[in-house]
Design a protein around this motif. Structure first.
Motif, short mmCIF file in Angstrom:
data_model
loop_
_atom_site.label_atom_id
_atom_site.label_comp_id
_atom_site.label_asym_id
_atom_site.label_seq_id
_atom_site.Cartn_x
_atom_site.Cartn_y
_atom_site.Cartn_z
N ASP A 198 0.83 -1.21 0.00
CA ASP A 198 0.00 0.00 0.00
C ASP A 198 0.86 1.25 0.00
O ASP A 198 0.55 2.24 -0.68
N LYS A 199 1.94 1.21 0.75
CA LYS A 199 2.87 2.34 0.74
C LYS A 199 3.48 2.51 -0.66
O LYS A 199 3.63 3.62 -1.17
N PHE A 200 3.80 1.38 -1.32
CA PHE A 200 4.34 1.42 -2.67
C PHE A 200 3.36 2.09 -3.63
O PHE A 200 3.74 2.90 -4.47
N ARG A 201 2.09 1.73 -3.51
CA ARG A 201 1.08 2.26 -4.43
C ARG A 201 0.89 3.77 -4.28
O ARG A 201 0.56 4.45 -5.24
N VAL A 202 1.07 4.26 -3.08
CA VAL A 202 1.03 5.72 -2.88
C VAL A 202 2.32 6.33 -3.39
O VAL A 202 2.33 7.35 -4.09
N ASN A 203 3.44 5.69 -3.03
CA ASN A 203 4.76 6.24 -3.33
C ASN A 203 5.07 6.31 -4.82
O ASN A 203 5.70 7.26 -5.31
N ILE A 204 4.61 5.31 -5.58
CA ILE A 204 4.97 5.25 -7.00
C ILE A 204 4.41 6.43 -7.76
O ILE A 204 5.04 6.93 -8.70
N PHE A 205 3.26 6.94 -7.35
CA PHE A 205 2.68 8.09 -8.04
C PHE A 205 3.43 9.38 -7.75
O PHE A 205 3.36 10.34 -8.53
N ILE A 206 4.16 9.40 -6.65
CA ILE A 206 5.01 10.56 -6.34
C ILE A 206 6.35 10.44 -7.05
O ILE A 206 6.85 11.42 -7.62
N ALA A 207 6.92 9.23 -7.05
CA ALA A 207 8.26 9.03 -7.60
C ALA A 207 8.28 8.95 -9.12
O ALA A 207 9.23 9.42 -9.75
N ALA A 208 7.25 8.35 -9.71
CA ALA A 208 7.26 8.12 -11.16
C ALA A 208 7.39 9.41 -11.98
O ALA A 208 8.18 9.46 -12.93
N PRO A 209 6.62 10.48 -11.68
CA PRO A 209 6.78 11.71 -12.48
C PRO A 209 8.20 12.25 -12.42
O PRO A 209 8.75 12.67 -13.45
N ALA A 210 8.82 12.23 -11.24
CA ALA A 210 10.19 12.72 -11.10
C ALA A 210 11.15 11.85 -11.90
O ALA A 210 12.07 12.36 -12.56
#
Length: 453
Positions: A198-210
């Motif tokens: 669940d943390k990954f699913r939130v985190n990926i949307f923050i990290a992917a654009p960068a």
């Protein structure tokens, strides 16, 4: 923790043992760096020793009998989240060690270098570093594996050496932030009481654009001046499979103990089949992995005990009372969590330590201001990784620059760490524009089932 916390009177003196821990760790690093000019200065004094000094001060300073304080300390050390976190550390270390010993890291690096066209090699190094870090759970390991290769490729292709190093560092921190077996992920999710996937699913949307913007920039500005001849790199797809196995099953929601144990067995079996490991060396590598996690294992237990003592004495409540004077709502609480872990990482130069220190405080802020723990875990991990990948005295930067033998300075690399800089922007925007909160909206956190610490 929160239920007991409401019954405790705020007491600023109770924070002194905690400050002694951080002060000794930070002070030793500064002294060894500025006065003794020691290599890896901030890593010379083991963090558990500094934590032990804080515990000794707590026993002298805090009220109560020796037996009462010892019981409080042991209760914190034996907290279920702390023990779970420590066991996961051991299994993650064993998986990384066995997989590396059977040739998994070398095959992964060589596979990436084979598949990526040489004219895109700078962006390719970012991607390879990211995958190695996600797979192995360590940015330092990814940099150590890929750094020498990156320096050699940059020299042959006429690439900007600082930009090439920045690409490797950025990719390594991207993977560290997202890896389900990284010690930062383990610490962030266990202290906040949420699942890794669940943390990954939130985190990926923050990290992917960068990451995407960074890759585009590297494709534009990272062209080699000369195209070196293609080299034949030896790799074995079978040896990459354990990393994919662990990543896919962890994200699918399988129990992390089962996933890591399965990964260890799969890597060991591959090593036995290809002759990289024998039955004895397989067992030895598992233990080597355990030993590699001893520092963080002991630190987690000691800080768990210290945090429980400080909490029961009113120290955390005092800190929360002070923080809440400037926090007015959910968004400012998230900013507060991000700021606390960023400043701590800049001070102690260790992102896992920064998360362990701030985890209990973040958990209290979550419950007070209804910040979703999946969100706070993502913020803790993201901002600690950002600053760990930016500071010139962090292990990542020190190891990376060591491969250039003094030819490149931190000042040349830091301005080119585009991924870390873009990640800060993405994370801050996500606080005010919740584009990363899809899973949170679909499955709101059940505050009636609080996970106590």
């Amino acid at each position: 923790m929160s239920d007991n916390q409401s019954k405790v009177k705020a007491n600023g003196i109770a924070l002194i043992p905690f400050l002694v821990f951080v002060g000794i760790y930070l002070g030793a690093g500064i002294y060894l760096d500025k006065v003794k000019h020691a290599e890896m200065a901030f890593y010379q004094l083991p963090a558990p020793v500094a934590a032990f000094a804080g515990i000794v001060v707590a026993f002298f300073l805090l009220k109560g009998t020796i037996n009462e304080k010892f019981e409080s300390f042991v209760e914190g050390c034996g907290n279920s989240d702390i023990i779970i976190m420590c066991v996961i550390y051991l299994l993650a270390g064993a998986f990384a060690a066995v997989s590396k010993a059977m040739g998994g890291v070398d095959s992964t690096v060589n596979l990436g270098l084979t598949l990526i066209p040489v004219q895109y090699i700078t962006a390719g190094l970012f991607v390879i570093a990211g995958f190695i870090s996600i797979a192995t759970g360590t940015s330092v390991g990814a940099i150590a594996a890929l750094g020498p290769i990156a320096v050699g490729v940059a020299t042959k292709a006429g690439l900007s050496m600082p930009l090439t190093l920045a690409a490797v560092c950025g990719g390594a921190m991207f993977g560290d932030n997202l890896s389900v077996i990284s010690d930062t992920t383990i610490a962030a999710t266990r202290t906040q009481g949420c699942e890794m996937r669940d943390k990954f699913r939130v985190n990926i949307f923050i990290a992917a654009p960068a990451a995407i913007i960074t890759i585009v920039l590297l494709l534009i500005f990272g062209h080699p001046t000369t195209i070196p001849a293609m080299q034949a790199y030896d790799y074995n797809l079978i040896k990459v499979l354990p990393y994919i196995f662990v990543l896919v099953l962890a994200l699918a929601g399988m129990n992390v103990f089962a996933v890591l144990t399965g990964g260890i067995v799969l890597s060991g079996a591959i090593g036995l089949i290809y002759g990289n490991l024998g039955f004895l060396t397989f067992g030895q590598q598992i233990f080597e992995g355990f030993k590699g996690m001893i520092d963080i294992f002991i630190l987690s237990m000691l800080t768990g005990g210290l945090a429980n003592m400080v909490t029961k004495a009113g120290g955390i409540q005092f800190l929360l009372d002070g923080i809440q004077k400037v926090i007015k709502g959910k968004k400012s609480a998230e900013i507060g969590i991000a700021a606390l872990v960023s400043l701590t990482d800049a001070a102690v130069a260790n992102n896992t330590v920064a998360i362990i220190i701030n985890g209990p405080i973040a958990k209290e802020l979550c419950e007070k201001y209804k910040v979703d723990p999946r969100r706070s875990a993502s913020l803790l991990d993201t901002f600690s990784c950002v600053f760990q990948g930016l500071i010139p005295y962090g292990a990542q930067m020190l190891i990376l620059l060591s491969f250039t033998k003094g030819a490149v300075s931190p000042g040349q690399v830091i301005p080119l760490l585009w991924y870390q800089q873009l990640l800060v922007v993405s994370a801050i925007i996500s606080i005010f524009v919740p584009f990363a909160d899809g899973i949170i909206k679909k499955t709101p956190w059940n505050w009636e089932e609080k996970i106590t610490q």
